[in-house]
Design a protein around this motif. Structure first.
Motif: not given
Length: 404
Positions: A100-103, A166-185
């Motif tokens: 995701f893009g972030s400031e 972006g913060l919510e995307y990472i929290k969602a990954v953690n909450r769902q116990k997903s193996t997705i790796r969050p990245l930001t540009v």
């Protein structure tokens, strides 16, 4: 095949989005880009400039390989719910990463902020309630509460919309116990809400839409900020459908819905609470436009975005029970479009998907998807009569778009 997921609206697709796609693919070393894209109504409570089918074409012609629709019950929602639905679809579609893009532009800032908020949970929540009691909106209260707890540069600026998402995307990954790796540009040049052009090549979608509408739907002024395919598709959409969509196209329908509603009926609509129904009904009697209406309803506690979302739910007659009587995660993946590379990915990985893929609406019977159908029908009301029915039929007849 390594897939990176992006969570988008493309309203419309512009040069900043092209930069994000290229940077995401590079950061993830990905072979395939999968986009989860909002349908015809968006997270800030607005009708999309052009339909989801045209925005799907924009995505595919600009470097996305697969486009899945973010269902209405996640798309027109606060950041936490929006993120949860989108991440659940990317996880089900076997994405290795989400970018995701972030400031901020630094993923470490996000993890440090999440850890800090976990450690400071009680004082943070107390601060939020204290600020809400002063009459400010929830997003403003969150930002102020966080500032009061910490001024360290290693934490995120929670006044910035993309940092919050972006913060919510990472929290969602953690909450769902997903193996997705969050990245930001990092976002380049333009802020999310910028209403004016800030550079020679990069502009926010907000400023592009403003230029289109202030220029009587002529797109020449935006040429340097959008890609060739976007420019062509905007021209084609305007020629065929004769309008770009904005809230004023729907004001008469919203006003009608409000004026024939009783307060008790309005209280059943999702997000109508705390006596807002009376304020809405009073303003509907006096307002001469959607903008005028929101000006009359708005208070410090209710942001423009929150009220716009509420208005979408009134327009679509979406009740509280319809939005809350479901799992927190998506229950299907609706395929809007694909490239040949995307088709190859589907052929190889579809058997591993944890949710059913819907490519033909008539073949899938589920109450949740009916919210998407209803939203598409209401969206078509913003068009002239001669093309309105065509868009209504398209929701059922349009197969996934294929770009070879």
């Amino acid at each position: 095949m390594n897939a990176v997921g992006v969570i988008v609206e493309y309203n419309p697709f512009h040069n900043g989005h092209a930069f994000h796609l290229k940077a995401s693919k590079e950061a993830a070393h990905a072979d395939v880009v999968i986009a989860v894209m909002s349908g015809n109504f968006l997270q800030r409570g607005e009708p999309a400039l052009v339909s989801k089918w045209y925005r799907t074409k924009m995505a595919l012609l600009n470097g996305v390989d697969l486009v899945f629709e973010l269902p209405y019950r996640f798309a027109v929602q606060k950041a936490e719910t929006f993120a949860n639905g989108a991440v659940s679809i990317l996880d089900a579609a076997c994405c290795e990463s989400v970018c995701f893009g972030s400031e901020s532009g630094d993923i470490t800032d996000f993890y440090q902020t999440i850890q800090f908020l976990k450690e400071q949970k009680q004082p943070f929540e107390e601060n939020i309630h204290q600020f809400i009691d002063t009459g400010v909106s929830y997003p403003k209260a969150v930002s102020l509460a966080f500032q009061q707890l910490s001024d360290s540069e290693k934490y995120l600026d929670l006044a910035k919309p993309n940092n919050i998402l972006g913060l919510e995307y990472i929290k969602a990954v953690n909450r769902q116990k997903s193996t997705i790796r969050p990245l930001t540009v990092p976002r380049k040049n333009a802020d999310y809400h910028d209403e004016h052009f800030a550079s020679e090549t990069i502009a926010s979608a907000t400023s592009i839409r403003k230029a289109i509408f202030s220029n009587n739907n002529e797109e020449k002024e935006i040429d340097q900020y959008v890609t060739g395919p976007t420019k062509q598709l905007l021209k084609e959409y305007l020629y065929h459908y004769q309008v770009f969509h904005q809230w004023e196209n729907y004001w008469s329908f919203l006003q009608f819905r409000l004026l024939h509603c009783l307060p008790d009926e309005l209280r059943e609509i999702y997000e109508v609470e705390e006596g807002l129904e009376n304020r809405l009904l009073s303003a509907a009697l006096e307002a001469g436009s959607f903008h005028d209406f929101l000006q009359k309803v708005k208070t410090k506690r209710y942001t423009w975005t929150r009220l716009q979302r509420l208005c979408v739910h009134i327009l679509t007659n979406t009740k509280k029970i319809e939005m809350t009587n479901h799992s927190e995660n998506a229950s299907y993946i609706r395929l809007l479009g694909m490239t040949s590379r995307g088709k190859e990915y589907l052929n190889k990985r579809k058997k591993d998907f944890s949710l059913p893929v819907v490519s033909k609406l008539s073949s899938y019977k589920d109450h949740e998807i009916l919210l998407d159908v209803k939203a598409a029908r209401v969206y078509s009301l913003g068009l002239p009569n001669q093309v309105k029915n065509e868009m209504i039929r398209q929701e059922f007849k349009q197969p996934p778009i294929f770009i070879d």
